[in-house]
Motif scaffolding. Structure first.
Motif, PDB file in Angstrom:
ATOM      1  N   UNK A  23     101.130  33.037 -28.211  1.00  0.00           N
ATOM      2  CA  UNK A  23     101.113  34.501 -27.583  1.00  0.00           C
ATOM      3  C   UNK A  23     101.873  34.851 -26.541  1.00  0.00           C
ATOM      4  N   UNK A  24     103.040  33.885 -26.569  1.00  0.00           N
ATOM      5  CA  UNK A  24     104.010  34.171 -25.397  1.00  0.00           C
ATOM      6  C   UNK A  24     104.733  35.593 -25.352  1.00  0.00           C
ATOM      7  N   UNK A  25     104.866  36.173 -26.450  1.00  0.00           N
ATOM      8  CA  UNK A  25     105.383  37.490 -26.318  1.00  0.00           C
ATOM      9  C   UNK A  25     104.259  38.801 -26.607  1.00  0.00           C
ATOM     10  N   UNK A  26     103.047  38.387 -26.633  1.00  0.00           N
ATOM     11  CA  UNK A  26     102.122  39.273 -26.915  1.00  0.00           C
ATOM     12  C   UNK A  26     102.111  40.338 -25.702  1.00  0.00           C
ATOM     13  N   UNK A  27     101.793  41.261 -25.996  1.00  0.00           N
ATOM     14  CA  UNK A  27     101.366  42.409 -24.867  1.00  0.00           C
ATOM     15  C   UNK A  27     102.274  42.522 -23.933  1.00  0.00           C
TER      16      UNK A  27
END
Length: 274
Positions: free
Chosen positions: A19-23
């Motif tokens: 998820x390191x680029x999510x949101x």
């Protein structure tokens, strides 16, 4: 979804979502947090239940927001987060405690009165094994309280992991390491498996050469699978958890479609040489 049993008896899905680029704006690692949860909710709809975040990613709260918006209960998900291996977090027991509690607050893990994180990792090692062990002792205390269900490490080499295995009361359950075609990281993976620590591959589809993709595509043709599915299946088949990340709905689905085929021993050997 297939699962692996950790050394404390807890089961974890063998495929999860990074998820390191999510949101984040422009889907960039250092992008401003914008609270966008579309990709995460699509991942849930596609069948993902393991989600991997970290204090360093700055998006623990976004991950929590997205999971809550699915309407599924907390118990439906396996949440992993990480505490940085930085002095601000390991300087003393109070700093470690503050870091863990910041993750718990950001992840809003009590949203249905289930206050815990499934797996909590030391994100990176540093050059003082005794300090690492001191941080670990604090994490062990959170396990005793039931707030952390399992604890592990990330990016640890054999010496660092071996030190914790020798001196810890609660053994590391997972070592999350870089592993992908071109750098399978076999030595540390073998060490983990020999010592009942589950290896977990971050970036399993990154830094793949054109030559490696060509080989994987040729192998995949016999199974009606693409190169990425073959690379992921190789890892799963040898006992490694994978956490690919995609913002694309179709690729998310493809990265989960790993359980309707099995690579032959010959193909496993070919892939191992990439």
């Amino acid at each position: 979804m297939e699962t692996i049993q950790l050394n404390n008896g807890l089961t974890i899905p063998v495929v999860g979502s990074g998820t390191n680029t999510f949101g984040k704006e422009n889907r960039e690692y250092m992008g401003t947090i914008n609270g966008e949860t579309t990709e995460l909710k699509e991942a849930v709809a596609n069948g993902y239940r393991l989600f991997d975040t970290a204090i360093a990613y700055r998006n623990e709260a976004v991950v929590a927001k997205g999971l809550k918006e699915t309407g599924l209960g907390r118990e439906a998900f396996f949440l992993t987060s990480k505490i940085p291996g930085e002095e601000a977090y390991y300087k003393d027991a109070a700093a470690v405690k503050e870091g863990v509690e910041s993750s718990l607050a950001a992840l809003d893990t009590d949203y249905i009165d289930l206050y815990y994180i499934d797996l909590y990792l030391i994100h990176h090692p540093w050059d003082n094994l005794e300090q690492i062990l001191a941080m670990w002792r604090v994490l062990e205390a959170f396990v005793d309280k039931g707030v952390l269900k399992a604890i592990g490490v990330s990016n640890f080499n054999q010496e660092q992991l071996g030190y914790l295995l020798e001196h810890s009361r609660i053994k590391p359950a997972v070592n999350q390491i870089e592993s992908h075609p071109g750098n399978w990281n076999d030595a540390i993976i073998d060490f983990c498996l020999e010592n009942h620590v589950v290896p977990e591959a971050w970036g399993p589809l990154t830094k793949v050469s054109d030559e490696a993709k060509e080989t994987l595509c040729k192998i995949g043709a016999a199974y009606n699978k693409n190169w990425a599915q073959v690379a992921l299946r190789y890892q799963v088949q040898r006992g490694v958890i994978v956490i690919p990340k995609s913002h694309n709905n179709e690729r998310q689905k493809e990265n989960l479609a790993l359980f309707d085929f099995e690579l032959s021993s010959e193909d496993m050997q070919k892939i191992a040489t990439l």
